[in-house]
Design a protein around this motif. Structure first.
Motif, PDB file in Angstrom:
ATOM      1  N   ALA A   1      15.705  87.610  74.015  1.00  0.00           N
ATOM      2  CA  ALA A   1      16.649  88.727  73.373  1.00  0.00           C
ATOM      3  C   ALA A   1      16.041  90.099  73.316  1.00  0.00           C
ATOM      4  O   ALA A   1      16.637  91.101  73.716  1.00  0.00           O
ATOM      5  CB  ALA A   1      17.172  88.622  72.226  1.00  0.00           C
TER       6      ALA A   1
ATOM      7  N   SER B   1      20.223  92.923  72.137  1.00  0.00           N
ATOM      8  CA  SER B   1      19.400  91.900  71.694  1.00  0.00           C
ATOM      9  C   SER B   1      19.869  91.088  70.516  1.00  0.00           C
ATOM     10  O   SER B   1      19.957  89.743  70.792  1.00  0.00           O
ATOM     11  CB  SER B   1      17.975  92.494  71.195  1.00  0.00           C
ATOM     12  OG  SER B   1      17.436  93.266  72.099  1.00  0.00           O
TER      13      SER B   1
ATOM     14  N   GLY C   1      16.954  93.707  75.496  1.00  0.00           N
ATOM     15  CA  GLY C   1      17.244  94.897  74.788  1.00  0.00           C
ATOM     16  C   GLY C   1      16.334  95.960  75.545  1.00  0.00           C
ATOM     17  O   GLY C   1      16.728  97.218  75.505  1.00  0.00           O
TER      18      GLY C   1
END
Lengths: 322, 80
Positions: free
Chosen positions: A212, A28, A216
């Protein structure tokens, strides 16, 4: 093109932050820094270049160019000029009146009005950064096709009577606007670049941050199931959700990028983006001053159906361009 | 000097309005600033893009968010 940046940011995340790219958090953080820098570089570059080109196309000149063509090529010209003519929804009314008063047919005017907001330099730059130049170019082509086809349909439906009467009675003066020098154009491009980046960077960064997080952590299997190319309702839902989001459109692209990597259909993401820019409530309210509700309804319906159609098409051909 | 800001009330138009007022103040000009929101009056100046600025009946710019600095130089030229 941005491999160097990818490697640089990988070093930053691994050596400075001490995170591995194999972990959710490392992935991320890397996505956030890599995407932010990449998008800001491309935004600055693209907006500056396109603004410079735009300084040659005032709406007054655009009107003249369009009048020189006939038939469908008039619609095609209007759509292409919609890309390069500076436009914001606050100018849609004077522009509409100027075109109609100048004898440009209603359908051709709408070709311009549909393409102009969809294809803008900021969306192009972020699309390029997120999805690569092929998708960015395809987006532009689709924006033009939508404008041309939408304009032709409006023309065929003979909706001229739904324009407010006073528009046809309007008389315009011809102002003598001075020719710009090279320095004026550079200044125009510079101030336009700073103005647009100053306006959108917040949304873009928030978008990248959400992207992001998705990158992740989001569960891939669930997203593919509900928003993947296999779900026929996804494009439709994306178009409907997009309309009220208007000015935050650009922030949605990095989110779309992250979702795409997780299996969401490209067409779904594309339909979402087009709808955020093409259909906005503030523009409808302003257009109401010059056209009657029935014509607004036609404009919205034709554009929305077109966007949904483009969405399905992109879902169908995505594997060829990514 | 008579200044007219043409615009139908978008964010960019208010930005130009405040920039014009700042420019007038900084130059210490004796000028009236009027905001024109009526579309017929806007069109009577022949502009197709807003915001626009009209100085003594002449269109100074149209369709851009001019900065205070840019407006100041326009006003200085016009007041000579």
């Amino acid at each position: 093109m941005f491999d160097w940046l990818y490697v640089l940011m990988k070093k930053l995340v691994e050596n400075v932050f001490g995170l591995s790219l194999d972990t959710g958090i490392g992935d991320s953080v890397h996505f956030f820094f890599y995407d932010s820098v990449k998008i800001i570089i491309l935004l600055g570059f693209m907006i500056f270049t396109i603004s410079y080109i735009r300084s040659y196309f005032s709406p007054e000149k655009t009107k003249e160019y369009i009048s020189k063509f006939n038939g469908i090529s008039k619609n095609v010209m209007a759509s292409f000029l919609g890309i390069v003519t500076p436009f914001c929804s606050c100018s849609s009314v004077p522009l509409f009146i100027g075109f109609v008063e100048g004898g440009i047919p209603l359908g051709v005017t709408f070709s311009f009005l549909i393409t102009s907001p969809i294809v803008n330099e900021a969306a192009f730059a972020i699309l390029w950064a997120s999805f690569g130049w092929k998708i960015a170019v395809l987006y532009v082509v689709m924006g033009v096709v939508l404008g041309v086809v939408g304009g032709i349909i409006i023309d065929k439906r003979k909706l001229e009577k739904y324009v407010e009467e006073y528009v046809y009675e309007m008389q315009m003066n011809r102002p003598d606007i001075e020719e710009l020098t090279f320095k004026d154009r550079i200044n125009f491009a510079k101030s336009n670049t700073l103005e647009i980046i100053g306006r959108v960077w917040k949304y873009v960064l928030v978008g990248i941050a959400i992207g992001a997080a998705i990158h992740g952590w989001a569960p891939e299997a669930a997203l593919t199931k509900y928003a993947g190319p296999g779900n026929p309702l996804a494009v439709l839902a994306a178009t409907i959700i997009a309309v009220p989001l208007y000015s935050n459109a650009l922030g949605t692209i990095p989110i779309a990028e992250a979702l795409l990597m997780k299996g969401v259909g490209l067409g779904t993401a594309m339909a979402f983006m087009m709808a955020t820019t093409a259909l906005s409530f503030p523009e409808m309210v302003l257009l109401r001053k010059v056209i009657k509700p029935k014509l607004i309804a036609n404009f919205v319906a034709i554009t929305a159906i077109g966007i949904v159609f483009i969405g399905y098409m992109f879902n169908g051909i995505a594997h060829l361009v990514i | 000097m008579k200044l007219k800001i043409l615009g139908m009330g978008c964010a960019k138009c208010s930005k130009v309005e405040s920039n014009v007022k700042d420019a007038v103040k900084e130059l210490g000009l004796d000028a009236t600033v009027e905001k024109v929101e009526d579309v017929k009056e806007i069109m009577s100046f022949g502009v197709m893009a807003t915001p626009a600025l009209v100085i003594d009946g002449k269109v100074a710019f149209a369709g851009k968010t001019a900065t205070t600095k840019e407006i100041k130089s326009m006003l200085e030229i016009a007041s000579k």
